[in-house]
Each structure stands twice: as C-alpha cells, then as structure tokens.
Design an enzyme around this catalytic site. Structure first.
Site, mmCIF file in Angstrom:
data_model
loop_
_atom_site.group_PDB
_atom_site.id
_atom_site.type_symbol
_atom_site.label_atom_id
_atom_site.label_comp_id
_atom_site.label_asym_id
_atom_site.label_seq_id
_atom_site.Cartn_x
_atom_site.Cartn_y
_atom_site.Cartn_z
ATOM 1 N N GLY A 29 0.820 -1.211 0.000
ATOM 2 C CA GLY A 29 0.000 0.000 0.000
ATOM 3 C C GLY A 29 0.852 1.258 0.000
ATOM 4 O O GLY A 29 2.035 1.215 -0.304
ATOM 5 N N LEU A 31 0.577 3.648 -2.173
ATOM 6 C CA LEU A 31 1.029 3.442 -3.554
ATOM 7 C C LEU A 31 1.443 4.734 -4.239
ATOM 8 O O LEU A 31 0.946 5.815 -3.939
ATOM 9 C CB LEU A 31 -0.097 2.785 -4.354
ATOM 10 C CG LEU A 31 -0.606 1.464 -3.768
ATOM 11 C CD1 LEU A 31 -1.689 0.881 -4.665
ATOM 12 C CD2 LEU A 31 0.515 0.463 -3.572
ATOM 13 N N HIS A 32 2.351 4.591 -5.186
ATOM 14 C CA HIS A 32 2.794 5.706 -6.026
ATOM 15 C C HIS A 32 2.798 5.210 -7.475
ATOM 16 O O HIS A 32 2.469 4.035 -7.752
ATOM 17 C CB HIS A 32 4.169 6.200 -5.585
ATOM 18 C CG HIS A 32 5.185 5.102 -5.452
ATOM 19 N ND1 HIS A 32 5.688 4.422 -6.534
ATOM 20 C CD2 HIS A 32 5.752 4.546 -4.352
ATOM 21 C CE1 HIS A 32 6.545 3.519 -6.110
ATOM 22 N NE2 HIS A 32 6.593 3.558 -4.796
ATOM 23 N N GLY A 34 5.021 4.250 -9.400
ATOM 24 C CA GLY A 34 5.825 3.048 -9.655
ATOM 25 C C GLY A 34 4.985 1.779 -9.525
ATOM 26 O O GLY A 34 5.070 0.865 -10.357
ATOM 27 N N HIS A 35 4.148 1.713 -8.476
ATOM 28 C CA HIS A 35 3.267 0.546 -8.313
ATOM 29 C C HIS A 35 2.276 0.467 -9.472
ATOM 30 O O HIS A 35 1.987 -0.605 -9.995
ATOM 31 C CB HIS A 35 2.469 0.646 -7.013
ATOM 32 C CG HIS A 35 3.281 0.597 -5.763
ATOM 33 N ND1 HIS A 35 3.510 1.701 -4.977
ATOM 34 C CD2 HIS A 35 3.921 -0.431 -5.150
ATOM 35 C CE1 HIS A 35 4.246 1.359 -3.927
ATOM 36 N NE2 HIS A 35 4.515 0.074 -4.016
ATOM 37 N N GLN A 59 8.506 -8.643 7.758
ATOM 38 C CA GLN A 59 9.694 -8.132 7.081
ATOM 39 C C GLN A 59 10.227 -6.836 7.699
ATOM 40 O O GLN A 59 11.157 -6.242 7.165
ATOM 41 C CB GLN A 59 9.441 -7.969 5.581
ATOM 42 C CG GLN A 59 8.481 -6.876 5.184
ATOM 43 C CD GLN A 59 8.088 -6.972 3.707
ATOM 44 O OE1 GLN A 59 7.325 -7.825 3.303
ATOM 45 N NE2 GLN A 59 8.626 -6.069 2.888
ATOM 46 N N ASP A 149 13.687 -2.746 -6.176
ATOM 47 C CA ASP A 149 14.085 -3.668 -5.105
ATOM 48 C C ASP A 149 14.808 -4.842 -5.767
ATOM 49 O O ASP A 149 14.277 -5.947 -5.894
ATOM 50 C CB ASP A 149 12.845 -4.126 -4.330
ATOM 51 C CG ASP A 149 12.177 -2.955 -3.633
ATOM 52 O OD1 ASP A 149 12.824 -2.311 -2.801
ATOM 53 O OD2 ASP A 149 11.013 -2.649 -3.959
ATOM 54 N N LEU A 183 10.973 6.501 -7.365
ATOM 55 C CA LEU A 183 9.759 6.634 -6.555
ATOM 56 C C LEU A 183 9.753 5.544 -5.489
ATOM 57 O O LEU A 183 10.126 4.406 -5.751
ATOM 58 C CB LEU A 183 8.513 6.539 -7.434
ATOM 59 C CG LEU A 183 8.337 7.629 -8.489
ATOM 60 C CD1 LEU A 183 6.903 7.625 -9.020
ATOM 61 C CD2 LEU A 183 8.661 9.027 -7.961
ATOM 62 N N ARG A 186 8.623 5.513 0.808
ATOM 63 C CA ARG A 186 9.336 6.189 1.901
ATOM 64 C C ARG A 186 9.734 7.632 1.538
ATOM 65 O O ARG A 186 10.142 8.381 2.417
ATOM 66 C CB ARG A 186 10.549 5.370 2.331
ATOM 67 C CG ARG A 186 10.117 4.067 2.981
ATOM 68 C CD ARG A 186 11.224 3.329 3.687
ATOM 69 N NE ARG A 186 10.693 2.300 4.560
ATOM 70 C CZ ARG A 186 10.483 1.026 4.205
ATOM 71 N NH1 ARG A 186 10.792 0.623 2.999
ATOM 72 N NH2 ARG A 186 9.973 0.159 5.053
HETATM 73 O O1 PAF Z 1 8.096 -4.749 -2.215
HETATM 74 C C1 PAF Z 1 7.153 -4.756 -1.382
HETATM 75 O O2 PAF Z 1 6.311 -3.861 -1.325
HETATM 76 C C2 PAF Z 1 7.062 -5.901 -0.393
HETATM 77 O O3 PAF Z 1 8.332 -6.349 -0.015
HETATM 78 C C3 PAF Z 1 6.196 -7.066 -0.902
HETATM 79 C C4 PAF Z 1 6.783 -7.717 -2.119
HETATM 80 C C5 PAF Z 1 4.791 -6.566 -1.210
HETATM 81 C C6 PAF Z 1 6.078 -8.141 0.195
HETATM 82 O O4 PAF Z 1 5.507 -7.638 1.353
#
Ligand code: PAF
Length: 278
Positions: A29, A31-32, A34-35, A59, A149, A183, A186
């Site tokens: 969530g 979101l920007h 990039g998503h 995580q 990532d 983007l 954070r």
């Molecule tokens: O890249 C992310 O936003 C997270 O690491 C993911 C892949 C949704 C897993 O929680």
C-alpha cells in the site's frame, strides 16, 4: 469493470475460480506511480489483475517503521482502479497470519544475508515467506515486481525457480521523478530540504557506473570508497554503495560480467535504496 476489494482468502479464491490468466502485483500500500506502472505491465497479459495491500510485519525489524508505515487504503484502491487493477486483496493480520507464522521461507544466506539482508536481518525471510504465501493464495500465472528492489526481485525469481512454482516473474523498470529520484513509499517521509537532496543517490550511482565503464573492474574498490566518502560528505549515512555482478550480487571477478551498482543510505531518518544496471 469496477474494482472489487476482498479481505478474505475464501472470497478471493471464489472470485478468481474461473480466471484463466491471473496477473498479480503484491504491495504494502501507500502506492505511487511506480506501483501503478507494475499494474499496467500486468494488465495486457492477464484476464484479471489482482493487487494485494498488506503491510507485512514479518519483514520489518524491531527498530523499523512498521507502526508509522502509512495506511492509505482508500486512495490506493482508487489509484489501482485507474491503473486497470480488477481486484484488491487486503487481508488483515488475522487473515494472513491466524497463528504465528512458524513455517517460513529462508532464502539462501549467500543471497539473503548480504546488502539489504546484512543491514536488515531477517528482512528477506519475511519477504519470501509472505510472497510465497500470497502466491499460494492468489495462484497467479504471472507476478510483477519492481526492479528498484533489485535483491528482492532476484530472491523471488530464485524462489520461484527452485520451488518450481508455475508463475512467470516479470521485472518492472524503476519509475523515477524528473530529477532522477526513484519513486518509493518512503519518499513521503522526506522534508522539503531532504527531498531536494535525495536525487544525489541516483546521481552517484550514475557516476559510479560511468567510472566502472571508463576504468574497469580493477578500480571497483576505489570507486566504492570514493562514493561512500562523497555521500557521507553530503550528510548522508550510507549502508552500502557497491558494484556487484548481476547474476548473484557478489563482487565482480571478470571484466565481461554484467554488473549492477546498488546503494542504500539514510538521509535524516529516511533510508533510501536504488540501483542501476551497468
Ligand atoms: O516490495 C514490497 O512492497 C514488499 O516487499 C512485498 C513484495 C509486497 C512483500 O511484502
């Protein structure tokens, strides 16, 4: 088709039962663009596009930003709809982790304990575990992950290959602001002054890449040392600025290997990461 939001695994499975080509974009969530670009990659390849919104506690380290990570569900759903997403899976923690998640996916340490994994112990166990679980729930034919990532993408690709999961993993290019800043959810934590400084991380990666091309891999230790000094002199706290082999993220050993420059550094209290294939 109007977007639908489901919170339960059973509902999601029922909604996807007759779908021949499920495309999946997992997110946390906030979101920007990039998503949304990842959703747009999935759209033409899928009969239905599913995105998950789940802030995955597993995580986050004890001193990381799990509690302050922004929850912006309504805006996220509208944005996903505009990008062509059909279905949002937004489970709460009781749905995804009804009992403490004792069974976990441990990626190999030579990949999971370096770079991001070195500075964020347990991070990739948390990521691999939730992504594997989400794959089991959504059962997509394809899934799209951002190249920003870089190490996460590699770990997921390797997991899918080694576990023989029938899922095509597609890499989405990093979406950048006009000044080069990648983007990221954070970026919203940055003050105006920090936001003006933030593109320097990518600028330094470009400089490192140019030097590797000009000076060759023998110069890599000096290039890395110079970059660390340069960013620290600007007031950042770097975790790493490094040149690695694309194949396994280990230090380069031969001139003809495809390489990638990777960086993670804190600007104020915000940790930014970025990378650039060379
Ligand atoms: O890249 C992310 O936003 C997270 O690491 C993911 C892949 C949704 C897993 O929680």
């Amino acid at each position: 088709m109007t977007i639908r939001v489901v919170h339960h695994i059973a509902e999601l499975r029922a909604a996807l039962a007759a779908q021949p080509a499920v495309g999946f974009v997992p997110t946390m969530g906030n979101l920007h663009q990039g998503h949304l670009d990842l959703v747009k990659i999935a759209r033409p390849r899928s009969s239905v596009v599913v995105s998950s919104i789940f802030v995955n506690r597993l995580q986050f380290g004890p001193n990381e930003d799990f509690d302050r990570y922004p929850r912006t569900m309504e805006a996220d759903v509208r944005a996903l709809e505009s990008a062509g997403c059909d279905l949002v899976f937004a489970p709460d923690e009781r749905e995804l982790y009804p009992v403490p998640q004792g069974y976990k996916v441990h990626p190999p340490i030579e990949l999971a304990d370096i770079l991001e994994g070195h500075f964020r112990p347990g991070f990739f166990v948390g990521v691999a575990t939730v992504v594997h679980k989400l794959f089991n729930i959504v059962q997509p034919q394809l899934a799209v992950f951002g190249q920003k990532d870089y190490q996460q993408l590699m770990i997921i690709r390797n997991m899918v290959a080694q576990m023989a999961l029938p899922i095509e993993i597609i890499a989405g290019p990093t979406t950048r602001a006009g000044d080069g800043l990648a983007l990221s959810s954070r970026n919203g934590y940055l003050s105006a002054q920090e936001r003006a400084e933030a593109p320097q991380l990518f600028a330094l990666l470009e400089h490192m890449a140019a030097r590797v091309k000009a000076e060759g891999i023998a110069a890599v230790p000096a290039i890395e040392a110079d970059a660390l000094l340069a960013i620290a002199a600007r007031g950042w706290k770097p975790d790493y600025l490094t040149i690695r082999r694309r194949a396994d993220l280990q230090p380069p050993s031969a001139t003809d290997e495809p390489l990638v420059a990777l960086a993670a550094a804190k600007l104020g209290s915000t940790r930014l990461i970025d990378n650039l294939e060379i």
